[in-house]
Design a protein around this motif. Structure first.
Motif, PDB file in Angstrom:
ATOM      1  N   LYS A 159     -19.636 -14.926 -13.495  1.00 40.18           N
ATOM      2  CA  LYS A 159     -19.784 -13.636 -12.809  1.00 40.18           C
ATOM      3  C   LYS A 159     -20.017 -12.493 -13.793  1.00 40.18           C
ATOM      4  N   GLU A 160     -19.684 -12.732 -15.099  1.00 39.71           N
ATOM      5  CA  GLU A 160     -19.883 -11.709 -16.119  1.00 39.71           C
ATOM      6  C   GLU A 160     -21.222 -11.849 -16.842  1.00 39.71           C
ATOM      7  N   ALA A 161     -21.909 -12.969 -16.609  1.00 45.46           N
ATOM      8  CA  ALA A 161     -23.120 -13.277 -17.382  1.00 45.46           C
ATOM      9  C   ALA A 161     -24.232 -12.243 -17.184  1.00 45.46           C
ATOM     10  N   THR A 162     -24.231 -11.558 -16.063  1.00 43.07           N
ATOM     11  CA  THR A 162     -25.284 -10.565 -15.806  1.00 43.07           C
ATOM     12  C   THR A 162     -25.169  -9.340 -16.719  1.00 43.07           C
ATOM     13  N   GLU A 180     -32.368 -11.001 -21.039  1.00 43.06           N
ATOM     14  CA  GLU A 180     -31.506  -9.820 -21.180  1.00 43.06           C
ATOM     15  C   GLU A 180     -30.945  -9.434 -19.818  1.00 43.06           C
ATOM     16  N   LYS A 181     -29.627  -9.544 -19.646  1.00 40.52           N
ATOM     17  CA  LYS A 181     -28.905  -9.169 -18.433  1.00 40.52           C
ATOM     18  C   LYS A 181     -29.582  -9.714 -17.160  1.00 40.52           C
ATOM     19  N   PRO A 182     -29.657 -11.047 -17.043  1.00 40.34           N
ATOM     20  CA  PRO A 182     -30.350 -11.646 -15.891  1.00 40.34           C
ATOM     21  C   PRO A 182     -29.588 -11.435 -14.587  1.00 40.34           C
ATOM     22  N   LYS A 183     -30.320 -11.242 -13.492  1.00 39.48           N
ATOM     23  CA  LYS A 183     -29.677 -11.105 -12.186  1.00 39.48           C
ATOM     24  C   LYS A 183     -29.149 -12.450 -11.705  1.00 39.48           C
ATOM     25  N   LYS A 184     -29.877 -13.541 -12.038  1.00 34.82           N
ATOM     26  CA  LYS A 184     -29.439 -14.890 -11.670  1.00 34.82           C
ATOM     27  C   LYS A 184     -29.445 -15.763 -12.925  1.00 34.82           C
ATOM     28  N   LEU A 189     -23.922 -18.722 -21.698  1.00 39.49           N
ATOM     29  CA  LEU A 189     -23.785 -18.491 -23.127  1.00 39.49           C
ATOM     30  C   LEU A 189     -24.327 -17.093 -23.457  1.00 39.49           C
ATOM     31  N   ALA A 190     -23.422 -16.191 -23.791  1.00 38.58           N
ATOM     32  CA  ALA A 190     -23.804 -14.800 -24.042  1.00 38.58           C
ATOM     33  C   ALA A 190     -24.023 -14.563 -25.525  1.00 38.58           C
ATOM     34  N   SER A 191     -25.083 -13.838 -25.848  1.00 40.55           N
ATOM     35  CA  SER A 191     -25.313 -13.447 -27.234  1.00 40.55           C
ATOM     36  C   SER A 191     -24.229 -12.479 -27.683  1.00 40.55           C
TER      37      SER A 191
END
Length: 380
Positions: A159-162, A180-184, A189-191
């Motif tokens: 839920k935080e990946a966006t 970069e900040k995808p909606k889906k 894995l976050a940079s």
């Protein structure tokens, strides 16, 4: 000059506007944290503990406090003849001068600095994240993969990946997609904003990007997608420790409070990964005989005569007789005069809460009260 295997370029020019009053007159990396530290201490200490002894610090927004704090770099053991810390602000050239246009542009404007040390690899860091990491582990993996670029990533809740730049990789860890900040998001894995480049690949990419008038000159938005498009060898390095971008007041507050627990995110004074600071020059704290302390960090040069519970008291703070501080963060030089009450608040540098004043609320549903630097809260 001795050739370096790897040097670091530390991006420390950000305003951190979401921290409101805390960054009104100071860059985010220079904001105090955890009592005697500033946010930039974590990245600088990681460099020192990892054997990265040459660090270019790229400053821009209100740099004076940060520049003065870093000084020669001696506090982080980064002041040797063959390396050290170097402050790199924007500068004027024959064709004029301008602010850094983006993260990539800030490094592009300092290619000459990187050329002086002629390192094989360049480590790009942000100066406003909190974590403990040995960069040598990441560098070894980068070399073993013969990577052109390695991006450090950390798993986040879906839920935080966006909120992040998201890396999609194959089974071998090779990056196949960066969003970069995808909606889906199709990955969690976050940079972390930590990159290791082959220097030749980095310099070429920066020069080409500088000529693109449509570019934002940003690593995440421009450099990484272009290298992927060109078929370069991009890999991710998964980090599973504690990492925070304390970009908002609630995040900043909660992360400070987490270091007061019996099980902190990591030990700040662990021998091999010690977080170093330039605050050790101050005299010890004074705790009055009738004071009441519980679950607090009390830093050097503090003078405590009253009550402090579950709070962070930064360097040089004062809590007067009969004053009460609970669940709060006092930044350097903050004063709570006798009889004043502070609850769930952040008091800025050198602010004063006069006798009889009540600040904040004990209700966890209420917003955290923030008093800006040098403010004086007077009794009515």
């Amino acid at each position: 000059m001795k050739k370096k295997e790897c040097i670091a370029m530390l991006l420390a020019g950000g305003q951190g506007s979401r921290l409101g009053a805390l960054t009104k007159k100071v860059a985010k990396p220079a904001v105090s944290f955890g009592g005697k530290y500033k946010i930039i201490d974590f990245s600088l200490s990681n460099c020192a503990n990892s054997g990265i002894d040459t660090v270019g610090v790229l400053t821009q927004y209100r740099p004076f406090i940060l520049n003065s704090y870093i000084s020669s770099g001696k506090s982080w053991d980064l002041s040797g003849r063959e390396g050290g810390i170097f402050i790199l602000p924007p500068y004027a050239t024959e064709s004029g001068g301008q602010w850094y246009a983006g993260t990539a542009d800030s490094v592009y404007q300092n290619i000459e600095f990187m050329d002086i040390y002629d390192s094989e690899y360049v480590l790009i860091l942000s100066g406003d994240h909190l974590y403990s990491m040995n960069y040598q582990d990441m560098l070894r993996e980068h070399i073993n993969n013969n990577a052109d670029l390695t991006v450090s990533v950390i798993p986040v809740e879906w839920k935080e990946a966006t909120r992040f730049g998201i890396i999609t990789s194959d089974e071998e860890g090779k990056i196949v997609k960066f969003t970069e900040k995808p909606k889906k998001p199709d990955s969690n894995l976050a940079s972390m904003g930590i990159y290791i480049f082959k220097k030749k690949v980095l310099v070429k990419a920066l020069i080409e990007d500088s000529k693109n008038e449509n570019s934002s000159h940003d690593f995440g938005k421009n450099i990484i997608p272009k290298l992927l498009e060109e078929g370069k060898r991009l890999f991710c390095y998964q980090f599973n420790g504690f990492w925070r971008d304390v970009g908002t007041i609630p995040e900043y507050y909660d992360t400070n409070m987490s270091f007061l627990s019996h099980n902190p995110p990591f030990e700040l004074d662990e021998v091999e990964s010690q977080v170093m600071s330039n605050s050790n020059i101050y005299p010890p704290q004074y705790i009055g005989a009738d004071s009441k302390l519980s679950s607090c960090i009390v830093s050097n040069a503090c003078y405590v005569l009253g009550e402090a519970v579950h709070s962070v008291l930064s360097t040089g703070c004062y809590v007067g007789e009969g004053a009460s501080v609970r669940d709060s963060i006092l930044l350097p030089g903050a004063r709570v005069e006798p009889g004043a009450v502070v609850r769930r608040a952040i008091l800025g540098d050198n602010c004063v809460i006069e006798s009889g004043v009540v600040i904040g609320s004990e209700d966890p549903e209420d917003e955290i009260t923030v008093i800006g630097n040098n403010r004086v809260m007077k009794a009515k």
